[in-house]
Design a protein around this motif. Structure first.
Motif, short mmCIF file in Angstrom:
data_model
loop_
_atom_site.label_atom_id
_atom_site.label_comp_id
_atom_site.label_asym_id
_atom_site.label_seq_id
_atom_site.Cartn_x
_atom_site.Cartn_y
_atom_site.Cartn_z
N GLN A 148 0.83 -1.21 0.00
CA GLN A 148 0.00 0.00 0.00
C GLN A 148 0.86 1.26 0.00
N ALA A 149 1.98 1.21 0.72
CA ALA A 149 2.89 2.36 0.75
C ALA A 149 3.47 2.62 -0.64
N HIS A 150 3.84 1.55 -1.36
CA HIS A 150 4.37 1.73 -2.71
C HIS A 150 3.30 2.25 -3.66
N ILE A 151 2.08 1.75 -3.51
CA ILE A 151 0.98 2.24 -4.36
C ILE A 151 0.72 3.72 -4.08
N ALA A 152 0.75 4.11 -2.80
CA ALA A 152 0.53 5.51 -2.44
C ALA A 152 1.61 6.42 -3.01
N SER A 153 2.82 5.87 -3.22
CA SER A 153 3.92 6.67 -3.76
C SER A 153 3.97 6.66 -5.29
N GLY A 154 2.97 6.01 -5.93
CA GLY A 154 2.89 6.11 -7.38
C GLY A 154 2.94 4.81 -8.15
N GLN A 155 3.22 3.68 -7.49
CA GLN A 155 3.24 2.40 -8.19
C GLN A 155 1.82 1.93 -8.49
N VAL A 156 1.61 1.30 -9.63
CA VAL A 156 0.28 0.81 -9.99
C VAL A 156 0.00 -0.48 -9.21
N PRO A 157 -1.25 -0.68 -8.76
CA PRO A 157 -1.56 -1.88 -7.97
C PRO A 157 -1.24 -3.18 -8.71
N ASP A 158 -1.38 -3.18 -10.04
CA ASP A 158 -1.13 -4.39 -10.81
C ASP A 158 0.34 -4.80 -10.80
N ARG A 159 1.19 -3.93 -10.29
CA ARG A 159 2.62 -4.25 -10.25
C ARG A 159 2.90 -5.36 -9.24
N PHE A 160 1.98 -5.61 -8.31
CA PHE A 160 2.24 -6.54 -7.21
C PHE A 160 1.30 -7.73 -7.26
N LEU A 161 1.84 -8.89 -6.98
CA LEU A 161 1.06 -10.12 -6.86
C LEU A 161 1.43 -10.78 -5.54
N HIS A 216 15.02 -1.87 -8.72
CA HIS A 216 16.00 -2.48 -9.62
C HIS A 216 15.40 -3.53 -10.56
N GLY A 217 14.20 -4.04 -10.23
CA GLY A 217 13.58 -5.06 -11.06
C GLY A 217 12.60 -4.46 -12.07
N GLU A 218 11.93 -5.33 -12.76
CA GLU A 218 10.94 -4.91 -13.76
C GLU A 218 9.74 -5.84 -13.66
N GLY A 219 8.65 -5.45 -14.32
CA GLY A 219 7.47 -6.31 -14.39
C GLY A 219 6.81 -6.50 -13.05
N THR A 220 6.13 -7.62 -12.91
CA THR A 220 5.37 -7.92 -11.70
C THR A 220 6.31 -8.32 -10.57
N VAL A 221 6.04 -7.76 -9.41
CA VAL A 221 6.76 -8.15 -8.20
C VAL A 221 5.87 -9.13 -7.44
N THR A 222 6.34 -10.36 -7.27
CA THR A 222 5.55 -11.41 -6.63
C THR A 222 6.08 -11.66 -5.23
N ILE A 223 5.16 -11.66 -4.27
CA ILE A 223 5.50 -11.95 -2.88
C ILE A 223 4.70 -13.16 -2.45
N THR A 243 8.39 -19.97 8.63
CA THR A 243 7.66 -19.22 7.62
C THR A 243 8.64 -18.75 6.56
N ALA A 244 8.32 -19.03 5.30
CA ALA A 244 9.18 -18.62 4.19
C ALA A 244 8.52 -17.46 3.45
N VAL A 245 9.31 -16.45 3.13
CA VAL A 245 8.84 -15.31 2.34
C VAL A 245 9.73 -15.21 1.11
N THR A 246 9.10 -15.19 -0.06
CA THR A 246 9.84 -15.10 -1.33
C THR A 246 9.42 -13.84 -2.06
N VAL A 247 10.40 -13.05 -2.47
CA VAL A 247 10.15 -11.82 -3.23
C VAL A 247 10.90 -11.94 -4.55
N SER A 248 10.16 -11.88 -5.66
CA SER A 248 10.79 -12.02 -6.98
C SER A 248 10.24 -10.99 -7.94
N ASP A 249 11.00 -10.70 -8.98
CA ASP A 249 10.56 -9.76 -10.01
C ASP A 249 10.85 -10.35 -11.38
#
Length: 376
Positions: free
Chosen positions: A236-249, A280-287, A301-307
Motif C-alpha cells: 500500500q505504501a508503494h501504491i501511495a507513492s505512485g506504483q500501480v496496484p497491478d505491479r504486485f502479486l 532495480h527489477g521490472e514487471g510484476t513483483v511477486t510476494i 515461515t518462508a517469504v519469497t520476493v521475486s521480479d
C-alpha cells in the motif's frame, strides 16, 4: 674433525630440541607446518628450534636460515619507531614476572609488516625462560578490515553530504528571504528539507544496525507477527507513492504457523526487499508467504520476493549480501542487503538469492517460528 663432530652434535641437539618443542603437537597428530599461523620456538639459549612453513611464508625467511640462528638474527624485528624489538623487550633478561607480549604490528627489514605475539614459558612463575614461543600472522586480514572501515566512512560521508547540503541551503534561504516566497514555495522547500532529514535518519539507522550486527548486539523484541499483513502495508505504501496496484502479486498460502519475531526488524527486511524489487527489477513483483521447515526441522515461515527484471549476474550472486554491493547504478548505500541478512540470521533464519520464475532476482528468507518457551 673436532669442529665437524661438534657441528654434528649441535645439529643433533637442535633436532632433538625441535622434537621436544613440537612433541605436544605431534602427540595430537599435528605437524607445526600444518598450522595456519607462523610458529617460532626459541630455546633457553636464544636460538630458534622451530620455524614452521607459515613463519617462513609470512617473513620470507627460509626455514633453513632461521633454524639454529639467534632469535635476533632469524627475526630482526623493529617497532614502528625503528627500535630493535628483541633488544627492547629482552625476553630472557627482563622482568621475571613477565609472561609474554601482546600482539602488535612490527616490521622486518624492507618494511614487511608482521603481527607478532609471544609467550614466555617458565618452569615456575618467576623462573628463567626455558622456551620463547612466538606467533606470527600476516597483516592482510587487518588491511582488509581497515579498507572496509575506510570504505564505510567514505560512503557515509558521500551519502550525508547531499541531503545535508540541501537542508542547509533551503533553511538558510528561508531564513534570509522568508517574506519573498509564497506559501506554496515555502511548503515545497520544507517538504524537501523533511525528505532529506528522513534520508539522513535512515542512513544513521543503517549505521547503528551494522554496528550491532558486527558486534553481535542486535536486540530482538519478539512478538506475534502477521507477515501477510506486513506485506500488505508495504505494498500500500508503494501504491501511495505512485506504483500501480497491478505491479504486485501476493500469494499467502494458508495455514501459516504462528510467527514470533521482532515486528520492526521484519518490516525492515520486507521493506528493503520490496524496494529493491521495485527499484532495480521490472514487471510484476511477486510476494509469496508459506509455511516451510526451518533449521533443525523446526516449523518456519518462508517469504519469497521475486521480479521479472534482468536478474542478478551469476558471478555476483556470492556478493549480494556483502557491504556496498549495488545491483545497479540507481543509488543506495549498498548496505541494505547486508543488514537484511544480519537481521534474518539474528532471528535464527536463513536467506538466499537466485533467479526467479520470471527471470528476475528472487530473494527467499525462512524464519523459525521462534515461540517463547512457555508456549512450546
Amino acid at each position: 674433525m673436532a669442529v665437524a663432530a661438534r657441528s654434528t652434535s649441535t645439529q643433533a641437539q637442535g633436532h632433538s630440541a625441535l622434537w621436544r618443542a613440537s612433541d605436544g603437537l605431534q602427540d595430537a597428530g599435528i605437524d607445526p607446518d600444518d598450522l595456519p599461523d607462523g610458529l617460532v620456538v626459541v630455546d633457553e639459549s636464544g636460538r630458534v628450534i622451530c620455524f614452521n612453513a607459515a613463519a617462513a611464508r609470512i617473513t620470507a625467511v627460509p626455514k633453513a636460515t632461521a633454524l639454529g640462528a639467534p632469535l635476533e638474527t632469524a627475526l630482526p624485528l623493529e617497532d614502528l619507531k625503528g627500535r630493535r624489538w628483541w633488544t627492547l623487550t629482552d625476553p630472557f633478561g627482563g622482568l621475571a614476572t613477565r609472561r609474554g607480549q601482546p600482539e602488535r604490528n612490527l616490521l622486518l627489514p624492507g618494511g614487511r609488516e608482521v603481527l607478532v605475539s609471544a609467550r614466555y614459558v617458565r618452569e615456575y612463575p618467576t623462573g628463567p625462560v626455558r622456551r620463547l614461543v612466538v606467533s606470527l600472522r600476516g597483516t592482510e586480514a587487518r588491511r582488509r578490515t581497515e579498507l572496509s572501515h575506510a570504505e564505510l566512512i567514505a560512503t557515509v560521508a558521500h551519502e550525508l553530504r547531499s541531503p545535508l547540503t540541501s537542508v542547509k541551503g533551503f533553511t538558510a534561504t528561508l531564513l534570509a528571504k522568508w517574506e519573498r516566497f509564497t506559501d506554496d514555495q515555502k511548503r515545497l522547500m520544507l517538504e524537501t528539507v523533511d525528505a532529506d532529514a528522513n534520508r539522513v535518519t535512515r542512513l544513521i539507522a543503517e549505521l547503528l544496525d551494522i554496528s550491532r550486527i558486527d558486534s553481535g548486539r542486535l536486540e530482538l523484541r519478539r512478538q506475534p507477527v502477521d507477515v501477510g499483513a506486513a506485506v500488505g502495508r508495504h505494498i500500500q505504501a508503494h501504491i501511495a507513492s505512485g506504483q500501480v496496484p497491478d505491479r504486485f502479486l501476493v500469494r499467502i498460502r494458508q495455514p501459516l504457523p504462528d510467527l514470533w519475531a521482532d515486528p520492526d526488524k521484519i518490516d525492515q527486511v520486507l521493506g528493503n526487499l520490496l524496494e529493491n524489487a521495485v527499484r532495480h527489477g521490472e514487471g510484476t513483483v511477486t510476494i509469496e508467504v508459506a509455511a516451510a521447515p526451518a533449521k533443525n526441522d523446526e516449523k518456519g515461515t518462508a517469504v519469497t520476493v521475486s521480479d521479472e527484471g534482468p536478474g542478478i549476474p551469476e558471478e555476483s550472486l556470492g556478493r549480494v549480501f556483502t557491504r556496498f554491493w549495488r545491483g545497479s547504478k540507481r543509488g543506495g548505500t549498498g548496505l541494505g542487503l547486508y543488514i537484511v541478512k544480519g537481521i534474518v540470521e539474528a532471528h535464527g533464519g536463513t536467506i538466499t538469492v537466485g533467479r526467479g520464475p520470471g527471470g528476475g532476482a528472487e530473494f527467499r528468507f525462512i524464519l523459525p517460528v521462534g515461540a517463547p518457551a512457555y508456549l512450546s
